[in-house]
Scaffold this motif. Sequence first.
Motif, PDB file in Angstrom:
ATOM      1  N   ASP A  11       9.308  28.667 -30.182  1.00  0.00           N
ATOM      2  CA  ASP A  11       8.938  30.043 -30.507  1.00  0.00           C
ATOM      3  C   ASP A  11       7.553  30.390 -29.966  1.00  0.00           C
ATOM      4  O   ASP A  11       7.306  31.539 -29.582  1.00  0.00           O
ATOM      5  N   GLN A  47       7.651  31.974 -26.536  1.00  0.00           N
ATOM      6  CA  GLN A  47       8.057  33.364 -26.354  1.00  0.00           C
ATOM      7  C   GLN A  47       6.900  34.265 -25.925  1.00  0.00           C
ATOM      8  O   GLN A  47       7.115  35.427 -25.557  1.00  0.00           O
ATOM      9  N   ILE A  79      16.334  29.206 -29.803  1.00  0.00           N
ATOM     10  CA  ILE A  79      14.903  29.136 -30.103  1.00  0.00           C
ATOM     11  C   ILE A  79      14.706  28.235 -31.310  1.00  0.00           C
ATOM     12  O   ILE A  79      15.269  28.478 -32.383  1.00  0.00           O
ATOM     13  N   HIS A  97      12.816  27.804 -33.984  1.00  0.00           N
ATOM     14  CA  HIS A  97      11.945  28.782 -34.639  1.00  0.00           C
ATOM     15  C   HIS A  97      11.246  28.132 -35.841  1.00  0.00           C
ATOM     16  O   HIS A  97      11.541  28.439 -36.998  1.00  0.00           O
ATOM     17  N   ARG A 128       7.959  28.341 -36.264  1.00  0.00           N
ATOM     18  CA  ARG A 128       6.853  29.256 -36.580  1.00  0.00           C
ATOM     19  C   ARG A 128       5.461  28.651 -36.386  1.00  0.00           C
ATOM     20  O   ARG A 128       4.464  29.235 -36.800  1.00  0.00           O
ATOM     21  N   THR A 170       2.480  30.916 -35.071  1.00  0.00           N
ATOM     22  CA  THR A 170       2.742  31.730 -33.887  1.00  0.00           C
ATOM     23  C   THR A 170       2.386  33.200 -34.125  1.00  0.00           C
ATOM     24  O   THR A 170       1.934  33.889 -33.204  1.00  0.00           O
ATOM     25  N   GLU A 187       7.155  38.457 -32.696  1.00  0.00           N
ATOM     26  CA  GLU A 187       8.200  39.037 -33.537  1.00  0.00           C
ATOM     27  C   GLU A 187       8.255  40.563 -33.334  1.00  0.00           C
ATOM     28  O   GLU A 187       7.263  41.168 -32.940  1.00  0.00           O
ATOM     29  N   LEU A 205      11.709  38.780 -32.870  1.00  0.00           N
ATOM     30  CA  LEU A 205      12.428  38.173 -31.756  1.00  0.00           C
ATOM     31  C   LEU A 205      13.888  38.618 -31.699  1.00  0.00           C
ATOM     32  O   LEU A 205      14.423  38.886 -30.616  1.00  0.00           O
ATOM     33  N   LEU A 224      18.768  32.110 -32.975  1.00  0.00           N
ATOM     34  CA  LEU A 224      17.439  32.022 -33.565  1.00  0.00           C
ATOM     35  C   LEU A 224      17.531  31.029 -34.716  1.00  0.00           C
ATOM     36  O   LEU A 224      18.014  31.361 -35.807  1.00  0.00           O
ATOM     37  N   ASP A 245      16.051  28.831 -37.395  1.00  0.00           N
ATOM     38  CA  ASP A 245      14.907  28.567 -38.266  1.00  0.00           C
ATOM     39  C   ASP A 245      14.850  27.084 -38.602  1.00  0.00           C
ATOM     40  O   ASP A 245      15.817  26.520 -39.133  1.00  0.00           O
TER      41      ASP A 245
END
Length: 277
Positions: A145, A148, A172, A174, A176, A183, A190, A192, A231, A233
């Motif tokens: 992430d 990005q 991704i 993700h 964070r 990020t 964001e 995203l 995406l 998490d």
Amino acid sequence: MDIQALERKAAEMRKTTWEMIYRAQNGHTGSDLSCADILVALYYQVLHQTAESFSDPDRDRYVQSKGHAVEILYSVLADRGYFPKEDLLTYSQFNSPYIGHPTNHINGIELNTGSLGHGLALSVGIAKAGKLDGRDYHVYTLMGDGEQAEGSVWEAAMAAGNFHLDNLTAIIDHNRLQISGLTVNVMNSEPLADKYRAFGFDVVEIDGNDMRQLVDTLQTRNTPGRPKLILADTIKGKDISFAENRPEWHHKIPTPEQYQQGLAELDEQIGGLVHAK
């Protein structure tokens, strides 16, 4: 493999990676641990590719754009038979090809990666080539992430939507976090999901450490004419309690005491999955 076997394999790969990083005194620990489930879902359940078929022009392709998390990739490739497991002992040693970012000198690695922002563009090119050649392979790429923030990511995303690359799935990791912090504080990219939808992707938001969600999402065919963005998490430093969600573990080597504690936690995780069978 069933879901529980895949979960156990991911825990085993985390342990192999933890051992490799400690032995070499080098590696991106938190980044490896966050994406272990993603790589296991791909290599043990989804990818139409094996060590024996790696030169087949119709094989699926995997490009690890977040190349700094190479240790977990090496662990998975060795376990899948792309090269001997003993080779992992040479990671980050003088004259070893097993270096700190992916290199295609190693069987199972498509392309040299690690300069962030390149993997999606490379994957778009491979997917477009597959369309032009009339081949049926699928292309998967894993990004971070923090990555990005690279402009080339969005240029590639625009091309993927423009060329209707439904043979492309981008993921991704993700978690964070990046090496210098959250990020959203370093360079907020964001929302995203909304951005990728605007470029023509179907976007699926899932728990990237939930094996069943990963397998179900990866195995679902893309909508005709549309690339997919997963995406995912995740938890940076997943399954090592003192490393979870800690930015300093992006590239940190455990002390001997931390190493033993981490092994104990991973062994407990593996044991629980074995006994729950």
